[in-house]
Design a protein around this motif. Structure first.
Motif, PDB file in Angstrom:
ATOM      1  N   GLU A   1      33.603  41.056  -8.559  1.00 45.05           N
ATOM      2  CA  GLU A   1      32.727  41.329  -7.416  1.00 45.05           C
ATOM      3  C   GLU A   1      32.652  40.126  -6.484  1.00 45.05           C
ATOM      4  O   GLU A   1      32.466  38.996  -6.917  1.00 45.05           O
ATOM      5  CB  GLU A   1      31.328  41.722  -7.879  1.00 45.05           C
ATOM      6  N   ALA A   2      32.814  40.406  -5.210  1.00 44.69           N
ATOM      7  CA  ALA A   2      32.768  39.363  -4.184  1.00 44.69           C
ATOM      8  C   ALA A   2      31.577  39.593  -3.268  1.00 44.69           C
ATOM      9  O   ALA A   2      31.156  40.726  -3.048  1.00 44.69           O
ATOM     10  CB  ALA A   2      34.061  39.373  -3.369  1.00 44.69           C
ATOM     11  N   LYS A   3      31.043  38.504  -2.763  1.00 42.90           N
ATOM     12  CA  LYS A   3      29.931  38.545  -1.808  1.00 42.90           C
ATOM     13  C   LYS A   3      30.500  38.234  -0.430  1.00 42.90           C
ATOM     14  O   LYS A   3      31.319  37.322  -0.283  1.00 42.90           O
ATOM     15  CB  LYS A   3      28.882  37.500  -2.200  1.00 42.90           C
ATOM     16  N   ASN A   4      30.057  38.991   0.562  1.00 39.99           N
ATOM     17  CA  ASN A   4      30.588  38.855   1.911  1.00 39.99           C
ATOM     18  C   ASN A   4      29.456  38.571   2.884  1.00 39.99           C
ATOM     19  O   ASN A   4      28.466  39.302   2.911  1.00 39.99           O
ATOM     20  CB  ASN A   4      31.309  40.142   2.305  1.00 39.99           C
ATOM     21  N   LEU A   5      29.617  37.522   3.668  1.00 39.95           N
ATOM     22  CA  LEU A   5      28.589  37.108   4.602  1.00 39.95           C
ATOM     23  C   LEU A   5      29.110  37.184   6.033  1.00 39.95           C
ATOM     24  O   LEU A   5      30.199  36.682   6.333  1.00 39.95           O
ATOM     25  CB  LEU A   5      28.147  35.671   4.301  1.00 39.95           C
ATOM     26  N   PHE A   6      28.333  37.804   6.899  1.00 44.03           N
ATOM     27  CA  PHE A   6      28.644  37.898   8.325  1.00 44.03           C
ATOM     28  C   PHE A   6      27.852  36.798   9.017  1.00 44.03           C
ATOM     29  O   PHE A   6      26.621  36.820   9.033  1.00 44.03           O
ATOM     30  CB  PHE A   6      28.249  39.283   8.847  1.00 44.03           C
ATOM     31  N   LEU A   7      28.565  35.817   9.548  1.00 46.81           N
ATOM     32  CA  LEU A   7      27.936  34.617  10.097  1.00 46.81           C
ATOM     33  C   LEU A   7      28.298  34.433  11.561  1.00 46.81           C
ATOM     34  O   LEU A   7      29.304  34.952  12.031  1.00 46.81           O
ATOM     35  CB  LEU A   7      28.385  33.391   9.302  1.00 46.81           C
ATOM     36  N   ARG A   8      27.458  33.646  12.244  1.00 50.79           N
ATOM     37  CA  ARG A   8      27.739  33.281  13.629  1.00 50.79           C
ATOM     38  C   ARG A   8      27.310  31.847  13.853  1.00 50.79           C
ATOM     39  O   ARG A   8      26.464  31.307  13.155  1.00 50.79           O
ATOM     40  CB  ARG A   8      27.024  34.202  14.606  1.00 50.79           C
ATOM     41  N   ASP A   9      27.937  31.245  14.859  1.00 53.42           N
ATOM     42  CA  ASP A   9      27.508  29.893  15.203  1.00 53.42           C
ATOM     43  C   ASP A   9      26.576  29.950  16.411  1.00 53.42           C
ATOM     44  O   ASP A   9      26.270  31.035  16.918  1.00 53.42           O
ATOM     45  CB  ASP A   9      28.709  28.953  15.416  1.00 53.42           C
ATOM     46  N   ASP A  10      26.139  28.788  16.859  1.00 56.64           N
ATOM     47  CA  ASP A  10      25.174  28.742  17.953  1.00 56.64           C
ATOM     48  C   ASP A  10      25.788  29.091  19.309  1.00 56.64           C
ATOM     49  O   ASP A  10      25.076  29.198  20.301  1.00 56.64           O
ATOM     50  CB  ASP A  10      24.465  27.384  18.000  1.00 56.64           C
ATOM     51  N   LYS A  11      27.087  29.326  19.360  1.00 54.09           N
ATOM     52  CA  LYS A  11      27.754  29.759  20.597  1.00 54.09           C
ATOM     53  C   LYS A  11      28.161  31.241  20.501  1.00 54.09           C
ATOM     54  O   LYS A  11      28.928  31.723  21.313  1.00 54.09           O
ATOM     55  CB  LYS A  11      29.002  28.908  20.871  1.00 54.09           C
ATOM     56  N   ARG A  12      27.653  31.912  19.476  1.00 55.56           N
ATOM     57  CA  ARG A  12      27.925  33.333  19.234  1.00 55.56           C
ATOM     58  C   ARG A  12      29.400  33.612  18.930  1.00 55.56           C
ATOM     59  O   ARG A  12      29.954  34.630  19.325  1.00 55.56           O
ATOM     60  CB  ARG A  12      27.406  34.210  20.360  1.00 55.56           C
ATOM     61  N   ASN A  13      30.014  32.690  18.191  1.00 61.87           N
ATOM     62  CA  ASN A  13      31.325  32.931  17.597  1.00 61.87           C
ATOM     63  C   ASN A  13      31.046  33.425  16.186  1.00 61.87           C
ATOM     64  O   ASN A  13      30.206  32.849  15.486  1.00 61.87           O
ATOM     65  CB  ASN A  13      32.161  31.649  17.549  1.00 61.87           C
ATOM     66  N   TYR A  14      31.738  34.458  15.752  1.00 62.54           N
ATOM     67  CA  TYR A  14      31.453  35.096  14.480  1.00 62.54           C
ATOM     68  C   TYR A  14      32.552  34.817  13.469  1.00 62.54           C
ATOM     69  O   TYR A  14      33.696  34.534  13.827  1.00 62.54           O
ATOM     70  CB  TYR A  14      31.308  36.606  14.684  1.00 62.54           C
ATOM     71  N   LEU A  15      32.196  34.937  12.190  1.00 58.11           N
ATOM     72  CA  LEU A  15      33.159  34.832  11.109  1.00 58.11           C
ATOM     73  C   LEU A  15      32.636  35.604   9.907  1.00 58.11           C
ATOM     74  O   LEU A  15      31.436  35.873   9.793  1.00 58.11           O
ATOM     75  CB  LEU A  15      33.442  33.372  10.747  1.00 58.11           C
ATOM     76  N   LEU A  16      33.563  35.944   9.031  1.00 53.82           N
ATOM     77  CA  LEU A  16      33.213  36.513   7.735  1.00 53.82           C
ATOM     78  C   LEU A  16      33.537  35.476   6.686  1.00 53.82           C
ATOM     79  O   LEU A  16      34.541  34.763   6.794  1.00 53.82           O
ATOM     80  CB  LEU A  16      34.018  37.781   7.442  1.00 53.82           C
ATOM     81  N   LEU A  17      32.712  35.409   5.664  1.00 54.53           N
ATOM     82  CA  LEU A  17      32.927  34.499   4.548  1.00 54.53           C
ATOM     83  C   LEU A  17      32.851  35.315   3.268  1.00 54.53           C
ATOM     84  O   LEU A  17      31.867  36.032   3.041  1.00 54.53           O
ATOM     85  CB  LEU A  17      31.861  33.399   4.540  1.00 54.53           C
ATOM     86  N   THR A  18      33.899  35.224   2.440  1.00 58.59           N
ATOM     87  CA  THR A  18      33.932  35.934   1.166  1.00 58.59           C
ATOM     88  C   THR A  18      33.966  34.910   0.041  1.00 58.59           C
ATOM     89  O   THR A  18      34.824  34.026   0.023  1.00 58.59           O
ATOM     90  CB  THR A  18      35.145  36.876   1.095  1.00 58.59           C
ATOM     91  N   ILE A  19      33.019  35.061  -0.890  1.00 59.29           N
ATOM     92  CA  ILE A  19      32.864  34.132  -2.004  1.00 59.29           C
ATOM     93  C   ILE A  19      32.665  34.938  -3.295  1.00 59.29           C
ATOM     94  O   ILE A  19      32.389  36.139  -3.238  1.00 59.29           O
ATOM     95  CB  ILE A  19      31.664  33.179  -1.777  1.00 59.29           C
ATOM     96  N   PRO A  20      32.787  34.294  -4.463  1.00 58.78           N
ATOM     97  CA  PRO A  20      32.485  35.014  -5.704  1.00 58.78           C
ATOM     98  C   PRO A  20      31.059  35.563  -5.675  1.00 58.78           C
ATOM     99  O   PRO A  20      30.146  34.943  -5.110  1.00 58.78           O
ATOM    100  CB  PRO A  20      32.646  33.936  -6.779  1.00 58.78           C
ATOM    101  N   GLY A  21      30.871  36.718  -6.292  1.00 53.65           N
ATOM    102  CA  GLY A  21      29.594  37.413  -6.228  1.00 53.65           C
ATOM    103  C   GLY A  21      28.405  36.625  -6.708  1.00 53.65           C
ATOM    104  O   GLY A  21      27.297  36.765  -6.176  1.00 53.65           O
ATOM    105  N   GLU A  22      28.596  35.782  -7.702  1.00 52.13           N
ATOM    106  CA  GLU A  22      27.469  35.034  -8.260  1.00 52.13           C
ATOM    107  C   GLU A  22      27.210  33.702  -7.562  1.00 52.13           C
ATOM    108  O   GLU A  22      26.221  33.024  -7.829  1.00 52.13           O
ATOM    109  CB  GLU A  22      27.698  34.793  -9.767  1.00 52.13           C
ATOM    110  N   LYS A  23      28.061  33.330  -6.637  1.00 47.95           N
ATOM    111  CA  LYS A  23      27.974  32.022  -5.994  1.00 47.95           C
ATOM    112  C   LYS A  23      26.940  32.013  -4.868  1.00 47.95           C
ATOM    113  O   LYS A  23      26.793  32.966  -4.124  1.00 47.95           O
ATOM    114  CB  LYS A  23      29.348  31.649  -5.427  1.00 47.95           C
TER     115      LYS A  23
END
Length: 161
Positions: free
Chosen positions: A42-64
């Motif tokens: 299982e992986a955890k997925n985070l939808f992130l943005r910076d202060d200039k409204r540039n977006y990224l996805l981050l995928t990490i191990p589920g328990e991390k």
């Protein structure tokens, strides 16, 4: 793309996968309560943005748990915060609880990069197929190959916990 379209793309691409339907889940705790075949994947997925409204996805191990400030610094990114539900839907056609690297398939211009935690290399990944009522299992390398073949930027990263 919906679940069926993603499965068809995987089949056309010759990528092996396993799909498990289940009740809707919104958190890693919800997912852990299910009896799924590969809980270690299982992986955890985070939808992130910076202060200039540039977006990224981050995928990490589920328990991390990720240290966003350290991740931001290590990857020379601007200050990060979580993207809004409205932006998630507008940019990737996803809803909270269904965030997945496969959501990038709904970003035809490939503007949103995916950062994949190197801890996941050489492993099986459990991710949603753009909806939170199923989990799709595929190999890390196959996910990278699929996304790159569709014009998306994938960045393996050391993600501090």
């Amino acid at each position: 793309m919906n679940k069926n379209e993603i499965c068809a793309l995987l089949e056309r691409s010759g990528i092996a996968y396993e799909l498990v339907d289940h009740p809707a889940v919104y958190t890693m705790e919800d997912l852990a309560a299910l009896s799924l075949p590969h809980p270690e994947a299982e992986a955890k997925n985070l939808f992130l943005r910076d202060d200039k409204r540039n977006y990224l996805l981050l995928t990490i191990p589920g328990e991390k748990r990720v240290n966003l400030k350290a991740f931001q610094k290590a990857n020379r990114l601007r200050k990060l915060s979580f993207g809004s539900a409205e932006d998630l839907e507008a940019l990737l056609g996803l809803h909270p609880g269904s965030v997945t690297p496969l959501g990038l398939l709904n970003d035809p211009d490939g503007k949103i990069p995916l950062y994949l935690d190197r801890e996941l290399e050489h492993k099986l990944l459990g991710i949603h197929p753009n909806e939170n009522t199923a989990t799709l299992y595929l190999r890390f390398a196959d996910l990278i190959s699929l996304l790159k073949s569709q014009g998306h930027q994938v960045i393996p990263a050391d993600v501090p916990g």
